[in-house]
Design an enzyme around this catalytic site. Sequence first.
Site, PDB file in Angstrom:
ATOM      1  N   TYR A  14       0.826  -1.201   0.000  1.00 19.86           N
ATOM      2  CA  TYR A  14       0.000   0.000   0.000  1.00 19.86           C
ATOM      3  C   TYR A  14       0.864   1.257   0.000  1.00 19.86           C
ATOM      4  O   TYR A  14       1.810   1.379   0.784  1.00 19.86           O
ATOM      5  CB  TYR A  14      -0.933   0.026   1.228  1.00 19.86           C
ATOM      6  CG  TYR A  14      -1.887   1.187   1.162  1.00 19.86           C
ATOM      7  CD1 TYR A  14      -2.967   1.162   0.286  1.00 19.86           C
ATOM      8  CD2 TYR A  14      -1.688   2.321   1.936  1.00 19.86           C
ATOM      9  CE1 TYR A  14      -3.837   2.239   0.197  1.00 19.86           C
ATOM     10  CE2 TYR A  14      -2.550   3.402   1.851  1.00 19.86           C
ATOM     11  CZ  TYR A  14      -3.618   3.355   0.969  1.00 19.86           C
ATOM     12  OH  TYR A  14      -4.470   4.432   0.870  1.00 19.86           O
ATOM     13  N   GLN A  35      10.556  16.432   9.640  1.00 25.67           N
ATOM     14  CA  GLN A  35       9.653  15.365  10.037  1.00 25.67           C
ATOM     15  C   GLN A  35       8.250  15.899  10.284  1.00 25.67           C
ATOM     16  O   GLN A  35       7.254  15.251   9.954  1.00 25.67           O
ATOM     17  CB  GLN A  35      10.181  14.661  11.290  1.00 25.67           C
ATOM     18  CG  GLN A  35       9.783  13.206  11.403  1.00 25.67           C
ATOM     19  CD  GLN A  35      10.355  12.373  10.263  1.00 25.67           C
ATOM     20  OE1 GLN A  35      11.394  12.705   9.693  1.00 25.67           O
ATOM     21  NE2 GLN A  35       9.673  11.307   9.908  1.00 25.67           N
ATOM     22  N   GLU A  90       2.813 -34.259  30.653  1.00 29.95           N
ATOM     23  CA  GLU A  90       1.850 -33.252  30.200  1.00 29.95           C
ATOM     24  C   GLU A  90       0.434 -33.809  30.119  1.00 29.95           C
ATOM     25  O   GLU A  90      -0.479 -33.120  29.669  1.00 29.95           O
ATOM     26  CB  GLU A  90       2.281 -32.700  28.836  1.00 29.95           C
ATOM     27  CG  GLU A  90       3.590 -31.917  28.910  1.00 29.95           C
ATOM     28  CD  GLU A  90       3.904 -31.161  27.624  1.00 29.95           C
ATOM     29  OE1 GLU A  90       3.213 -31.389  26.607  1.00 29.95           O
ATOM     30  OE2 GLU A  90       4.818 -30.314  27.654  1.00 29.95           O
ATOM     31  N   GLN A  95     -10.776   0.762   1.964  1.00 34.55           N
ATOM     32  CA  GLN A  95     -11.310  -0.078   0.891  1.00 34.55           C
ATOM     33  C   GLN A  95     -10.196  -0.800   0.135  1.00 34.55           C
ATOM     34  O   GLN A  95     -10.392  -1.908  -0.364  1.00 34.55           O
ATOM     35  CB  GLN A  95     -12.180   0.740  -0.075  1.00 34.55           C
ATOM     36  CG  GLN A  95     -11.504   1.908  -0.754  1.00 34.55           C
ATOM     37  CD  GLN A  95     -11.635   3.216   0.018  1.00 34.55           C
ATOM     38  OE1 GLN A  95     -11.747   3.212   1.240  1.00 34.55           O
ATOM     39  NE2 GLN A  95     -11.612   4.331  -0.679  1.00 34.55           N
ATOM     40  N   ASN A 138      -3.113   6.092   6.737  1.00 35.30           N
ATOM     41  CA  ASN A 138      -3.731   6.868   7.802  1.00 35.30           C
ATOM     42  C   ASN A 138      -4.456   5.956   8.797  1.00 35.30           C
ATOM     43  O   ASN A 138      -4.392   4.724   8.700  1.00 35.30           O
ATOM     44  CB  ASN A 138      -4.679   7.928   7.227  1.00 35.30           C
ATOM     45  CG  ASN A 138      -5.828   7.314   6.435  1.00 35.30           C
ATOM     46  OD1 ASN A 138      -6.170   6.144   6.600  1.00 35.30           O
ATOM     47  ND2 ASN A 138      -6.433   8.117   5.579  1.00 35.30           N
ATOM     48  N   THR A 156       4.293   9.590  11.968  1.00 35.38           N
ATOM     49  CA  THR A 156       5.744   9.513  11.913  1.00 35.38           C
ATOM     50  C   THR A 156       6.376  10.311  13.039  1.00 35.38           C
ATOM     51  O   THR A 156       5.756  11.212  13.618  1.00 35.38           O
ATOM     52  CB  THR A 156       6.255  10.012  10.554  1.00 35.38           C
ATOM     53  OG1 THR A 156       7.640   9.688  10.410  1.00 35.38           O
ATOM     54  CG2 THR A 156       6.054  11.511  10.399  1.00 35.38           C
ATOM     55  N   ASP A 214      15.083   8.597   4.189  1.00 33.88           N
ATOM     56  CA  ASP A 214      13.783   8.573   3.521  1.00 33.88           C
ATOM     57  C   ASP A 214      13.915   8.239   2.047  1.00 33.88           C
ATOM     58  O   ASP A 214      12.990   7.686   1.449  1.00 33.88           O
ATOM     59  CB  ASP A 214      13.088   9.937   3.661  1.00 33.88           C
ATOM     60  CG  ASP A 214      12.512  10.161   5.042  1.00 33.88           C
ATOM     61  OD1 ASP A 214      12.316   9.168   5.772  1.00 33.88           O
ATOM     62  OD2 ASP A 214      12.259  11.331   5.397  1.00 33.88           O
ATOM     63  N   HIS A 251       0.371 -38.745  22.627  1.00 35.92           N
ATOM     64  CA  HIS A 251       1.582 -38.274  21.948  1.00 35.92           C
ATOM     65  C   HIS A 251       2.674 -39.353  22.033  1.00 35.92           C
ATOM     66  O   HIS A 251       3.335 -39.660  21.033  1.00 35.92           O
ATOM     67  CB  HIS A 251       2.095 -36.986  22.611  1.00 35.92           C
ATOM     68  CG  HIS A 251       1.339 -35.758  22.230  1.00 35.92           C
ATOM     69  ND1 HIS A 251      -0.005 -35.607  22.447  1.00 35.92           N
ATOM     70  CD2 HIS A 251       1.762 -34.611  21.637  1.00 35.92           C
ATOM     71  CE1 HIS A 251      -0.389 -34.417  22.012  1.00 35.92           C
ATOM     72  NE2 HIS A 251       0.667 -33.793  21.503  1.00 35.92           N
ATOM     73  N   HIS A 258       5.434  16.096   7.468  1.00 34.10           N
ATOM     74  CA  HIS A 258       4.592  14.983   7.033  1.00 34.10           C
ATOM     75  C   HIS A 258       3.124  15.186   7.385  1.00 34.10           C
ATOM     76  O   HIS A 258       2.239  14.898   6.582  1.00 34.10           O
ATOM     77  CB  HIS A 258       5.058  13.676   7.679  1.00 34.10           C
ATOM     78  CG  HIS A 258       6.216  13.034   6.987  1.00 34.10           C
ATOM     79  ND1 HIS A 258       6.085  12.325   5.822  1.00 34.10           N
ATOM     80  CD2 HIS A 258       7.530  12.984   7.315  1.00 34.10           C
ATOM     81  CE1 HIS A 258       7.259  11.870   5.442  1.00 34.10           C
ATOM     82  NE2 HIS A 258       8.157  12.245   6.335  1.00 34.10           N
ATOM     83  N   GLU A 264      10.824   6.070  15.941  1.00 38.92           N
ATOM     84  CA  GLU A 264      10.869   5.543  14.576  1.00 38.92           C
ATOM     85  C   GLU A 264      12.205   5.923  13.931  1.00 38.92           C
ATOM     86  O   GLU A 264      12.900   5.086  13.355  1.00 38.92           O
ATOM     87  CB  GLU A 264       9.706   6.130  13.779  1.00 38.92           C
ATOM     88  CG  GLU A 264       9.669   5.717  12.318  1.00 38.92           C
ATOM     89  CD  GLU A 264       8.627   6.478  11.530  1.00 38.92           C
ATOM     90  OE1 GLU A 264       8.294   6.025  10.423  1.00 38.92           O
ATOM     91  OE2 GLU A 264       8.134   7.530  12.000  1.00 38.92           O
ATOM     92  N   HIS A 265      12.549   7.203  14.009  1.00 36.33           N
ATOM     93  CA  HIS A 265      13.840   7.704  13.514  1.00 36.33           C
ATOM     94  C   HIS A 265      14.575   8.351  14.682  1.00 36.33           C
ATOM     95  O   HIS A 265      14.010   9.211  15.359  1.00 36.33           O
ATOM     96  CB  HIS A 265      13.653   8.773  12.432  1.00 36.33           C
ATOM     97  CG  HIS A 265      12.731   8.395  11.325  1.00 36.33           C
ATOM     98  ND1 HIS A 265      11.380   8.693  11.343  1.00 36.33           N
ATOM     99  CD2 HIS A 265      12.970   7.754  10.160  1.00 36.33           C
ATOM    100  CE1 HIS A 265      10.827   8.255  10.227  1.00 36.33           C
ATOM    101  NE2 HIS A 265      11.757   7.673   9.492  1.00 36.33           N
TER     102      HIS A 265
END
Length: 445
Positions: A134, A271, A428, A198, A226, A249, A374, A433, A274, A340-341
Amino acid sequence: MTSRIELARVDLRGRTPTAAELRTALPRGGVDVDSVLHHVRPVVEAIRDRGVEAAQEFSEKFDGVVPASIRVPAQELDRALDELDPAVRTALEIAIERTRKVHADQRRTDTTTEVVPGGTVTERWVPVERVGLYVPGGNAVYPSSVVMNVVPAQAAGVGSLVVSSPPQAQFGGLPHPTILAAAKLLGVEEVWAVGGAQAVALLTYGGTDTTGSALEPVDMITGPGNIFVTAAKRLCRGLVGIDAEAGPTEIAILADATADPIHVAADLISQAEHDVLAASVLVTDSAALADAVETAVNAQLEVVKHHHRVAEALSGKQSGIVLVDTIDQGLRVVDAYAAEHLEIQTADASAVAARVRSAGAIFVGAWSPVSLGDYCAGSNHVLPTAGCARHSSGLSVQTFLRGIHVVEYTEAALKDVAGHVVALSKAEDLPAHGQAVQARFEALS
C-alpha cells in the site's frame, strides 16, 4: 511575520525516572485506532460482500472519483514512466540501486542442523506467495514508499506483487503518475487504483474488476497509511498478514552542545512536514542548545512551504524538548521513547549510537539526516512507530519470508529418543503423543 511557536519542555534534570515514568512523561501523540473501527468495519464488510462495486462506491465517496477499472492499464504505467521528470527518474534509480544493494545482503539461507546421527532439523526460508503493497496519498506523493515496499519483497523472492494507491481525480481516476512511474521502474506490472480502508479490504478479499478480470487476494499487506488504513489492517489481520499498525511519523534527536542548532531545527521541521500529528522531539543535556534550536526553528518556519502544518505538529503534545543532565541519561530517555527515527548529534556520535537499544533506524552524526534515509541511504523507511521499536523491526526482506522447520529422523534416531518423548507426554497428560511414537515400534516387533 508569522507568530512564534514554543516547543514544550520536559525537564528531567536532577531526576532519575523509572522506565514506566519515562513512558508517561515523554511527549507522545498517536491515534486511537479503536475510535474509528465502527466507521471502518462497514467498509470492510461491504467489500467482502460486494467486492469491486463497493470499492468503487467508497472511492467516489472518499476520493471524489471512480476509476474506470481497479487495475491500472499497462499502457498507463508505460506513459507515466515516459513522462517522468528526468531528474526525478535519476533520483529514483539511485534510490532503487542503493536500496537493492542493502536488502540483497538481508537474504536468508536454509540451515540444516544434525541434532543426532540420523536426526536433522532444517530451517527453510520460503517467501510469501502474494503481497499487497500500500502506498498512501494525502498530504504528499510517496514514490519512495513504492521503492521501500517493493525492493525487500522482490529480494525475498515474492512471486506476485500488487501496488495499491488511491485514485486521483486530477489524473482521471489513476494513482499519481509518479507512483505509477516508480512501480514501472521497479518492474511491477500490477497496480490497483484504490486507497484507504477499501484498498486493504479489496486486497484481502479480492474480486472481479470492471473489465471482468480477476483481482486476486493477497496473503500479506504492507505499507503505511492513515488511521482508517490502520483500522482496516487490524480488522483484516488473520485473513492476511500485516507488517504493522503504523502511527504518525516521529523523529527523536539526541544532541549535546557540539550539535549545530540549525541542523537540528531543520531535521525537526522536516519530520513535522509529514502531518500535523507528526512528532519531533529533541533530547539534550544542553539548555543553551535547546534555546538555540527553538530560535532556529522559528527562523526557518518563516520560509517553510507547509508552514501551518509544521507549526501545528511542532506545537502539539507529541513534540517538544526533553532536558537531561547527561548523555547517559539521554540514552535512557531515547531508549524509553523508542523513536521511529533517531538521530545522534553528539561528540563521538558513533560510540553513543552503538549504545542505543531501541529505535527503528539510527542516523549517526551531522551528515546522516533522516531525510537521507527517507530516500537514498539504502536503508528502509517503513519503520515501527509509537514506541514499537522496543520490540519490532522495520520492513525488511525478513518481513516477506516464513521460516519453516523441516524435521527428518531415521528409525534408529527416533527409537533412541522414544523413551523421552513418552516420559514428557505423560508429564503433560497427553499420553497419545507418546503412543504415536510407541506404535511405530510395536508394529515392527
